[in-house]
Design a protein around this motif. Sequence first.
Motif, PDB file in Angstrom:
ATOM      1  N   ASN A  45       0.937  -1.251  -0.003  1.00 31.07           N
ATOM      2  CA  ASN A  45       0.226  -0.010  -0.081  1.00 31.07           C
ATOM      3  C   ASN A  45       0.868   1.364  -0.174  1.00 31.07           C
ATOM      4  O   ASN A  45       0.651   2.172  -0.654  1.00 31.07           O
ATOM      5  CB  ASN A  45      -0.915  -0.042   1.163  1.00 31.07           C
ATOM      6  CG  ASN A  45      -1.719  -1.186   1.324  1.00 31.07           C
ATOM      7  OD1 ASN A  45      -2.128  -1.801   0.275  1.00 31.07           O
ATOM      8  ND2 ASN A  45      -2.331  -1.585   2.403  1.00 31.07           N
ATOM      9  N   ARG A  81       0.875   4.658  -2.462  1.00 29.23           N
ATOM     10  CA  ARG A  81       0.609   6.037  -1.993  1.00 29.23           C
ATOM     11  C   ARG A  81       1.725   6.722  -2.180  1.00 29.23           C
ATOM     12  O   ARG A  81       1.423   8.130  -2.463  1.00 29.23           O
ATOM     13  CB  ARG A  81       0.551   5.846  -0.346  1.00 29.23           C
ATOM     14  CG  ARG A  81      -0.826   5.225  -0.114  1.00 29.23           C
ATOM     15  CD  ARG A  81      -1.010   5.624   1.672  1.00 29.23           C
ATOM     16  NE  ARG A  81       0.071   5.273   2.604  1.00 29.23           N
ATOM     17  CZ  ARG A  81       0.134   4.110   3.180  1.00 29.23           C
ATOM     18  NH1 ARG A  81      -0.774   3.116   2.913  1.00 29.23           N
ATOM     19  NH2 ARG A  81       1.153   3.537   3.852  1.00 29.23           N
ATOM     20  N   THR A  82       3.094   6.432  -2.327  1.00 30.31           N
ATOM     21  CA  THR A  82       4.009   7.118  -2.616  1.00 30.31           C
ATOM     22  C   THR A  82       4.449   7.316  -4.241  1.00 30.31           C
ATOM     23  O   THR A  82       5.065   7.975  -4.600  1.00 30.31           O
ATOM     24  CB  THR A  82       5.489   6.648  -1.821  1.00 30.31           C
ATOM     25  OG1 THR A  82       5.619   5.357  -2.132  1.00 30.31           O
ATOM     26  CG2 THR A  82       5.295   6.622  -0.098  1.00 30.31           C
ATOM     27  N   ASP A  97      -7.615  -0.559   3.950  1.00 31.14           N
ATOM     28  CA  ASP A  97      -6.715   0.439   2.918  1.00 31.14           C
ATOM     29  C   ASP A  97      -7.739   0.953   1.730  1.00 31.14           C
ATOM     30  O   ASP A  97      -7.473   1.807   1.450  1.00 31.14           O
ATOM     31  CB  ASP A  97      -5.932  -0.904   2.370  1.00 31.14           C
ATOM     32  CG  ASP A  97      -5.033  -1.568   3.411  1.00 31.14           C
ATOM     33  OD1 ASP A  97      -4.605  -0.721   4.080  1.00 31.14           O
ATOM     34  OD2 ASP A  97      -4.653  -2.418   3.153  1.00 31.14           O
ATOM     35  N   ALA A 152      -8.612   5.043   1.086  1.00 31.70           N
ATOM     36  CA  ALA A 152      -7.963   5.625  -0.173  1.00 31.70           C
ATOM     37  C   ALA A 152      -9.058   6.517  -0.653  1.00 31.70           C
ATOM     38  O   ALA A 152      -9.101   7.109  -1.606  1.00 31.70           O
ATOM     39  CB  ALA A 152      -8.153   4.228  -1.428  1.00 31.70           C
ATOM     40  N   ASN A 199      -8.744  10.287  -1.295  1.00 32.58           N
ATOM     41  CA  ASN A 199      -7.369  10.777  -1.529  1.00 32.58           C
ATOM     42  C   ASN A 199      -6.920  10.870  -2.955  1.00 32.58           C
ATOM     43  O   ASN A 199      -7.527  10.482  -3.810  1.00 32.58           O
ATOM     44  CB  ASN A 199      -6.553   9.577  -0.755  1.00 32.58           C
ATOM     45  CG  ASN A 199      -6.176   9.392   0.425  1.00 32.58           C
ATOM     46  OD1 ASN A 199      -5.628  10.403   1.035  1.00 32.58           O
ATOM     47  ND2 ASN A 199      -6.235   8.198   1.099  1.00 32.58           N
ATOM     48  N   TYR A 253      -4.603   8.163  -5.582  1.00 38.96           N
ATOM     49  CA  TYR A 253      -4.646   6.635  -5.784  1.00 38.96           C
ATOM     50  C   TYR A 253      -6.421   6.236  -5.520  1.00 38.96           C
ATOM     51  O   TYR A 253      -6.641   7.048  -4.645  1.00 38.96           O
ATOM     52  CB  TYR A 253      -3.841   5.713  -5.186  1.00 38.96           C
ATOM     53  CG  TYR A 253      -3.974   5.861  -3.681  1.00 38.96           C
ATOM     54  CD1 TYR A 253      -4.451   4.847  -3.068  1.00 38.96           C
ATOM     55  CD2 TYR A 253      -3.399   6.748  -2.697  1.00 38.96           C
ATOM     56  CE1 TYR A 253      -4.670   4.569  -1.585  1.00 38.96           C
ATOM     57  CE2 TYR A 253      -3.647   6.770  -1.407  1.00 38.96           C
ATOM     58  CZ  TYR A 253      -4.198   5.814  -1.063  1.00 38.96           C
ATOM     59  OH  TYR A 253      -4.211   5.429   0.679  1.00 38.96           O
TER      60      TYR A 253
END
Length: 521
Positions: free
Chosen positions: A229, A233-234, A247, A251, A254, A257
């Motif tokens: 994950n 995210r990064t 998770d 999301a 956000n 993603y």
Amino acid sequence: MSVLALVAAQAGLAQAAPEGTFTVAVHQEPQDLAAQGVYKEINAPGLRNVLETLIATDPETGEYIPVLATAWERVDDRTVRLTLREGVTFHDGTEMTAEAVATNISFIWSPDSAFTIQEYAGPGVITARATGPLQVEVSSTEPDPMMEFRLTLTGIASARQIEENPAEHFGTPIGTGPYRFEEWARGQYWTASANPDWWGLTAEDAYGETTQQFETLRFVFRPEGSARNAMVRTGEADLATNPSPEDCAAAEGNDGYSCITGPSDAYLYGRLDQSLHAHPALQDMRVRKAIFHALDYEGIADLIGLASVPQGQLGTPDMLGFNDSLSQYEYNPDLSRQLLDEARADGVDVDGLVVEVVGRNTTPRVGSVTEVIGFFLEQVGINTQINVQLPDVFNPRVRIKGYAEEAPRAMMQVHVKQNASGEFGTNLLGNYACPDIDDPSGASRSSVHCNPEFDEKLAKALTLSGEERDAALQELVGFLHGQYPILPLALLDKGYLIGDGYDFTFGVDHRFLAVNVTRAD
């Protein structure tokens, strides 16, 4: 000059070159990259981008579609004749001929090869022969109505490699797909690069998106969900497999993603020893029944997330052979204690029984699931041992050879299984047919059930088709429900975290194909 470049040049067209790397964070390293591995995405994530099948299942309609074969027909109840696509070459430059395809099929399905694809084997032995330059006949020694399905599982690799360097075949796949294998850094990742000579770039009936978008595919192995994950995210990964419900919830809203989910052909089960090599206490039906009624299935499904409680069988209502008269086993710990007391009174060594609840560490949430199963069993008076193991330790233990080495044993294997066939026949053969200790390569190598009457009826059912097959399989599913050999724990949806800017189309079998990824508008 590649075929694509030549066609584009002749047509006066500018073909956009693929660019960039699409990175997928997967929860398991491939067991190998052999052609047989395309049958099961969890065992070899992404391999179908390199190794193609003759026919495939359309992710949106579920219908069979052409890949390396352009047409197929039934010759009889044992044989399918296929017409192969012209002008296809393997990544090593060799031509895809009927002889090459026949070599692959016979090699992959041979019992002597002992590949794991045997869990999807039919009632007979499958072989193939070339009947023309681009015509192949695939036959079984027994009537097999599911032959076309088995061909959707069969990867086609370079016959030259198989014949001249078979050992290399397991780690360096040579296929015909839109991507060519590049590197497998053990324990880290494997990569493939765009194939400029892929037949699908110019074929009118190619599957998926025929304009290659990515220069490189990269599959990074991250068994820890938090690590997968974090990569999305990064921006380190574009797609991550098997996020948890938490998770997916995180999301929402956000930037960067999102989470996408859908139904799957996978289920979680607890395969309980009932074979000839099991602990004597587990051969007493009252003990097995007590185990089944000790579990809170709703609670387990909630713990897993993206899951639902099955209807007392390892499948869904749309499958051929589904028995709608059944229901999931009742959570009734008082009944479990009563059954165990009755068994004790008759001299069964219930108190000396220790059930090892064991899972593979690549199974999502397996630690929590095995722990909670152990808790429920301890609550009714069954001693347990919890064990989560690496695949190279777990896999040999759940095959018949491992049974004999540890006999007598008491094990509940908590494991994820897929059934892409749309019916119960393959499921019953792989999970419930009596295993043969002298044939560790057979379809039932992982079965923990042994009943000669069941095996006889199953062998007959697997030769039937249509309504007769449906009725015969329903009867067998109903019989198993009362034998308590395997716990259907949960039906699983699956999800992905995916970076903004991409759309990913997938079916219930959740194959990852780069041609099914497009850049969002």
